[in-house]
Scaffold this motif. Structure first.
Motif, PDB file in Angstrom:
ATOM      1  N   ILE A 101       9.201   6.431   5.808  1.00 20.14           N
ATOM      2  CA  ILE A 101       8.209   7.275   6.485  1.00 20.14           C
ATOM      3  C   ILE A 101       8.298   7.083   7.992  1.00 20.14           C
ATOM      4  CG2 ILE A 101       5.740   7.670   6.821  1.00 20.14           C
ATOM      5  CD1 ILE A 101       5.364   6.852   3.857  1.00 20.14           C
ATOM      6  N   VAL A 118       0.837  -1.199   0.000  1.00 16.12           N
ATOM      7  CA  VAL A 118       0.000   0.000   0.000  1.00 16.12           C
ATOM      8  C   VAL A 118       0.875   1.254   0.000  1.00 16.12           C
ATOM      9  CG1 VAL A 118      -1.707   1.308   1.325  1.00 16.12           C
ATOM     10  CG2 VAL A 118      -1.906  -1.191   1.141  1.00 16.12           C
ATOM     11  N   TYR A 119       1.913   1.258   0.854  1.00 14.52           N
ATOM     12  CA  TYR A 119       2.850   2.380   0.920  1.00 14.52           C
ATOM     13  C   TYR A 119       4.216   1.895   0.445  1.00 14.52           C
ATOM     14  CZ  TYR A 119      -0.763   4.515   3.821  1.00 14.52           C
ATOM     15  OH  TYR A 119      -1.962   5.022   4.289  1.00 14.52           O
ATOM     16  N   LYS A 120       4.742   2.535  -0.581  1.00 17.81           N
ATOM     17  CA  LYS A 120       5.959   2.051  -1.232  1.00 17.81           C
ATOM     18  C   LYS A 120       7.210   2.262  -0.393  1.00 17.81           C
ATOM     19  CE  LYS A 120       3.507   1.110  -4.909  1.00 17.81           C
ATOM     20  NZ  LYS A 120       3.129  -0.292  -5.203  1.00 17.81           N
ATOM     21  N   LYS A 121       7.261   3.285   0.404  1.00 20.55           N
ATOM     22  CA  LYS A 121       8.465   3.599   1.188  1.00 20.55           C
ATOM     23  C   LYS A 121       8.118   3.755   2.666  1.00 20.55           C
ATOM     24  CE  LYS A 121      10.836   5.845  -2.682  1.00 20.55           C
ATOM     25  NZ  LYS A 121      11.532   7.081  -3.155  1.00 20.55           N
ATOM     26  N   LEU A 122       7.436   2.754   3.205  1.00 19.23           N
ATOM     27  CA  LEU A 122       6.948   2.867   4.572  1.00 19.23           C
ATOM     28  C   LEU A 122       8.093   2.911   5.583  1.00 19.23           C
ATOM     29  CD1 LEU A 122       4.522   3.068   6.410  1.00 19.23           C
ATOM     30  CD2 LEU A 122       4.345   0.569   6.409  1.00 19.23           C
ATOM     31  N   VAL A 138      -6.122   5.924  -0.877  1.00 21.90           N
ATOM     32  CA  VAL A 138      -5.165   4.882  -0.488  1.00 21.90           C
ATOM     33  C   VAL A 138      -5.858   3.528  -0.468  1.00 21.90           C
ATOM     34  CG1 VAL A 138      -3.716   4.016   1.397  1.00 21.90           C
ATOM     35  CG2 VAL A 138      -3.712   6.448   0.839  1.00 21.90           C
ATOM     36  N   VAL A 159      -0.313   8.705   7.550  1.00 21.57           N
ATOM     37  CA  VAL A 159       0.127   7.392   7.054  1.00 21.57           C
ATOM     38  C   VAL A 159       0.446   6.469   8.222  1.00 21.57           C
ATOM     39  CG1 VAL A 159       1.953   6.173   5.798  1.00 21.57           C
ATOM     40  CG2 VAL A 159       0.956   8.263   4.845  1.00 21.57           C
ATOM     41  N   THR A 168      -8.025   5.587   7.060  1.00 17.95           N
ATOM     42  CA  THR A 168      -7.424   5.326   5.758  1.00 17.95           C
ATOM     43  C   THR A 168      -7.455   6.610   4.937  1.00 17.95           C
ATOM     44  OG1 THR A 168      -8.198   3.026   5.791  1.00 17.95           O
ATOM     45  CG2 THR A 168      -7.509   3.924   3.663  1.00 17.95           C
ATOM     46  N   HIS A 212      -2.764   5.333  10.028  1.00 14.31           N
ATOM     47  CA  HIS A 212      -3.426   4.263   9.290  1.00 14.31           C
ATOM     48  C   HIS A 212      -2.663   2.954   9.434  1.00 14.31           C
ATOM     49  CE1 HIS A 212      -4.182   2.291   5.142  1.00 14.31           C
ATOM     50  NE2 HIS A 212      -5.116   1.893   5.990  1.00 14.31           N
ATOM     51  N   THR A 213      -1.341   3.010   9.309  1.00 16.55           N
ATOM     52  CA  THR A 213      -0.505   1.809   9.416  1.00 16.55           C
ATOM     53  C   THR A 213      -0.669   1.144  10.774  1.00 16.55           C
ATOM     54  OG1 THR A 213       1.138   2.668   7.850  1.00 16.55           O
ATOM     55  CG2 THR A 213       1.875   0.986   9.418  1.00 16.55           C
ATOM     56  N   GLY A 251       3.268  -2.312   3.761  1.00 16.02           N
ATOM     57  CA  GLY A 251       4.510  -1.686   3.313  1.00 16.02           C
ATOM     58  C   GLY A 251       5.782  -2.208   3.936  1.00 16.02           C
TER      59      GLY A 251
END
Length: 349
Positions: free
Chosen positions: A34, A27-31, A341, A45, A337, A48-49, A72
């Motif tokens: 982040i 879902v998130y490419k660079k979690l 996303v 983000v 969310t 939500h995670t 992610g």
């Protein structure tokens, strides 16, 4: 004491499958970046995670690892540490989710299972326990919720040992193999009982000198549907601590009754940290007046009634000041969310 270790997939095996283009993972490419680089909280983000992690903590380590890989943290190392002692009202389950590069660890506590009577007894075991909290020297004694405190202590040492391995650049799993990097960013989270345990562990990390190396890595604590854990004096002391005041973020969905518990008949309790409200179709907003303790027991009667009436179309829109239905972890995940996303199932946002 029970433990379970696993390593999550990287989802490369999903790419050849026929599925809608929108249903892509992660879902998130660079979690990892982040979670490592974010300095101001709350972050949408991360909210939500961690809500997603808290919701799936009601499962097992393999499921938590899989879901967090989808979100992610591909290739994450996941460890579950559990202790169940029915006679002691202990049902303590902690998950440690470590990014594949070792820089990030999420400590997530499982919440109250609605069908688990022992968990409900744990929440009802509100007899205050007096503990010395070293906010000052000498430490000052405060009262905390006995059931929550007992559950944190049940798995605390094993959790701390796993986190110390992460500090040394090793895996949180029992084998403890070397990781590419040592721990840089620690997050603590949970829903319901798990939220209470997360807040309690945050106090321990911030005040116990032996935990100072871990405390320096603690970035934030995100809780969902958290009941009160401390007497007003301890809550005030926590709010006087800059980190606990600014970086303990409590989310309350709709009319969730649990953040108002324990009721006043159990003794005085209070919240600390930031509070944010969220609801259907609304983004999380800060509040200036924290949720107050439930003043009488009528709310405890109305809360399950609200859950039942929601199942009946005719009564679904009846207004309730307290609701057990709104306590469901799925509501927190949905409400937090971000727009556009994908969900943890790959459904488009």
């Amino acid at each position: 004491m029970k433990t379970q270790d696993c390593v999550a997939p990287d989802y490369g095996y999903l790419r050849p499958m026929k599925r809608p283009e929108s249903a892509t993972f992660p879902v998130y490419k660079k979690l990892e970046e982040i979670l490592t680089d974010t300095t101001e909280h709350p972050d949408r983000v991360i909210a939500h995670t961690l809500a997603t992690c808290s919701g799936y903590a009601y499962s097992d380590a393999a499921t938590v690892a899989m879901i967090m890989a989808r979100v992610g943290l591909e290739g994450n190392h996941c460890r579950q540490i559990s202790q169940d002692v029915d006679a002691m009202f202990i049902c303590s389950h902690a998950y440690l989710v470590q990014s594949s590069d070792g820089r990030v660890v999420i400590l997530c506590y499982r919440g109250t299972e609605p069908m688990n009577f022992i968990n409900w007894l744990t929440d009802a075991d509100v007899n205050p326990e007096t503990v010395a909290v070293p906010f000052a020297d000498p430490p000052v004694s405060f009262q905390v919720h006995g059931g929550f405190y007992r559950n944190v202590r049940a798995t605390r040492h094993e959790v701390i040992h796993a986190l110390e391995r992460a500090l040394e650049g090793r895996s949180v799993r029992a084998k403890g193999k070397l990781m590419p990097h040592a721990l840089e960013a620690l997050y603590i989270t949970g829903h319901s009982l798990g939220a209470a345990m997360a807040a309690m562990m945050a106090i321990m990390l911030r005040t116990e000198e032996a935990y100072a190396p871990l405390s320096r890595k603690l970035r934030a604590v995100y809780t969902y549907g958290q009941p009160m854990i401390a007497d007003p004096a301890l809550a005030k002391a926590c709010d006087a601590d800059e980190f606990l005041h600014d970086n303990v973020i409590r989310y309350v969905f709709g009319s969730d009754v649990v953040p108002q518990l324990p009721p006043t008949v159990s003794g005085p309790f209070a919240h600390f940290g930031q509070e944010r409200h969220c609801g259907p179709g609304t983004s999380a907003v800060p509040v200036t007046q924290p949720t107050q303790q439930l003043g009488n027991l009528t709310g405890l009667v109305a809360a399950p009634l609200a859950f039942l009436t929601h199942q009946l179309r005719l009564f679904r829109n009846l207004p309730f000041q307290q609701s057990l239905y709104d306590h469901g972890p799925q509501h927190y995940i949905t409400a937090l969310t971000p727009a556009g996303v994908n969900s943890e199932y790959g459904d488009p946002g």
